[in-house]
Motif scaffolding. Structure first.
Motif, mmCIF file in Angstrom:
data_model
loop_
_atom_site.group_PDB
_atom_site.id
_atom_site.type_symbol
_atom_site.label_atom_id
_atom_site.label_comp_id
_atom_site.label_asym_id
_atom_site.label_seq_id
_atom_site.Cartn_x
_atom_site.Cartn_y
_atom_site.Cartn_z
ATOM 1 N N VAL A 28 0.843 -1.199 0.000
ATOM 2 C CA VAL A 28 0.000 0.000 0.000
ATOM 3 C C VAL A 28 0.878 1.248 0.000
ATOM 4 C CG1 VAL A 28 -1.742 1.302 1.300
ATOM 5 C CG2 VAL A 28 -1.928 -1.174 1.123
ATOM 6 N N ALA A 29 1.950 1.217 0.783
ATOM 7 C CA ALA A 29 2.860 2.370 0.841
ATOM 8 C C ALA A 29 3.507 2.619 -0.519
ATOM 9 C CB ALA A 29 3.932 2.154 1.901
ATOM 10 N N SER A 30 3.940 1.557 -1.196
ATOM 11 C CA SER A 30 4.573 1.759 -2.508
ATOM 12 C C SER A 30 3.541 2.242 -3.527
ATOM 13 C CB SER A 30 5.259 0.483 -2.991
ATOM 14 O OG SER A 30 4.311 -0.522 -3.261
ATOM 15 N N TRP A 31 2.299 1.800 -3.412
ATOM 16 C CA TRP A 31 1.249 2.252 -4.323
ATOM 17 C C TRP A 31 0.929 3.725 -4.073
ATOM 18 C CZ3 TRP A 31 -4.048 3.534 -3.559
ATOM 19 C CH2 TRP A 31 -4.787 3.654 -4.748
ATOM 20 N N ILE A 32 0.823 4.103 -2.795
ATOM 21 C CA ILE A 32 0.503 5.492 -2.444
ATOM 22 C C ILE A 32 1.620 6.442 -2.872
ATOM 23 C CG2 ILE A 32 0.320 7.048 -0.449
ATOM 24 C CD1 ILE A 32 -1.465 5.025 0.840
ATOM 25 N N ASP A 33 2.843 5.993 -2.815
ATOM 26 C CA ASP A 33 3.969 6.864 -3.117
ATOM 27 C C ASP A 33 4.264 6.991 -4.612
ATOM 28 O OD1 ASP A 33 4.347 7.584 -0.498
ATOM 29 O OD2 ASP A 33 5.716 5.926 -0.080
ATOM 30 N N ARG A 34 3.444 6.379 -5.458
ATOM 31 C CA ARG A 34 3.571 6.599 -6.901
ATOM 32 C C ARG A 34 3.115 8.017 -7.216
ATOM 33 N NH1 ARG A 34 1.023 1.065 -9.361
ATOM 34 N NH2 ARG A 34 2.644 -0.303 -8.561
ATOM 35 N N LYS A 35 3.749 8.602 -8.212
ATOM 36 C CA LYS A 35 3.483 10.002 -8.536
ATOM 37 C C LYS A 35 2.020 10.227 -8.935
ATOM 38 C CE LYS A 35 5.582 13.852 -10.897
ATOM 39 N NZ LYS A 35 6.690 14.299 -11.727
ATOM 40 N N ALA A 36 1.458 9.361 -9.753
ATOM 41 C CA ALA A 36 0.076 9.532 -10.216
ATOM 42 C C ALA A 36 -0.916 9.401 -9.058
ATOM 43 C CB ALA A 36 -0.247 8.520 -11.307
ATOM 44 N N VAL A 37 -0.686 8.443 -8.182
ATOM 45 C CA VAL A 37 -1.586 8.237 -7.039
ATOM 46 C C VAL A 37 -1.467 9.403 -6.067
ATOM 47 C CG1 VAL A 37 -2.147 6.708 -5.110
ATOM 48 C CG2 VAL A 37 -1.520 5.739 -7.317
ATOM 49 N N ARG A 38 -0.250 9.877 -5.863
ATOM 50 C CA ARG A 38 -0.073 11.044 -4.987
ATOM 51 C C ARG A 38 -0.773 12.263 -5.559
ATOM 52 N NH1 ARG A 38 5.902 11.819 -4.293
ATOM 53 N NH2 ARG A 38 5.258 13.811 -3.450
#
Length: 144
Positions: free
Chosen positions: A5-15
């Motif tokens: 979840v942390a790696s997904w949240i820290d993606r530029k598009a998701v952020r």
């Protein structure tokens, strides 16, 4: 699971998407939270709801702004930011009791609550180095 979840949240598009949710929540729910803080002396529970909303907006925006650098912070700073996000999640879902039901579901409070839960889950643990997926065979020691 939390590291995924942390790696997904820290993606530029998701952020960027989460930053849009924070801006929308700040514009639509921020004034409501400030009004609840202003009526604090007369209604202590509404005051706490307003404080939780403001804290959640601050914590969520900071977590999104920091991105993966969040995990480089000192542990106490990470705990404080995660607590602010948790307060915002609670306030977003408890807003259903402060607002009439048809008004609550017409606001972005449920969306903000779900986004806050994702942020909270992504703040538990960072993305680790992962398992060693080397395809090299292990060298034979002592074989001559």
């Amino acid at each position: 699971m939390f590291s995924r979840v942390a790696s997904w949240i820290d993606r530029k598009a998701v952020r960027g998407l989460l930053a849009g949710v924070v801006v929308l929540a700040t514009v639509l729910l921020g004034p409501f939270a400030l009004i609840l803080v202003a009526v604090g002396p007369r209604e202590p529970l509404l005051f706490l709801l307003g404080i939780g909303g403001v804290a959640g907006l601050i914590g969520g925006a900071t977590r999104i702004w920091l991105g993966p650098r969040f995990f480089a912070l000192a542990k106490c700073a990470r705990v404080v930011l995660a607590t602010l996000v948790a307060a915002g999640v609670v306030a977003a879902f408890l807003a259903a009791f402060a607002l009439p039901g048809n008004v609550y579901w017409a606001t972005v409070a449920p969306l903000v609550g779900v986004a806050g839960l994702l942020l909270l889950a992504g703040s538990v643990t960072g993305t680790g180095p992962g398992p060693n997926k080397s395809s090299k065979p292990t060298p034979l020691r002592g074989a001559a």
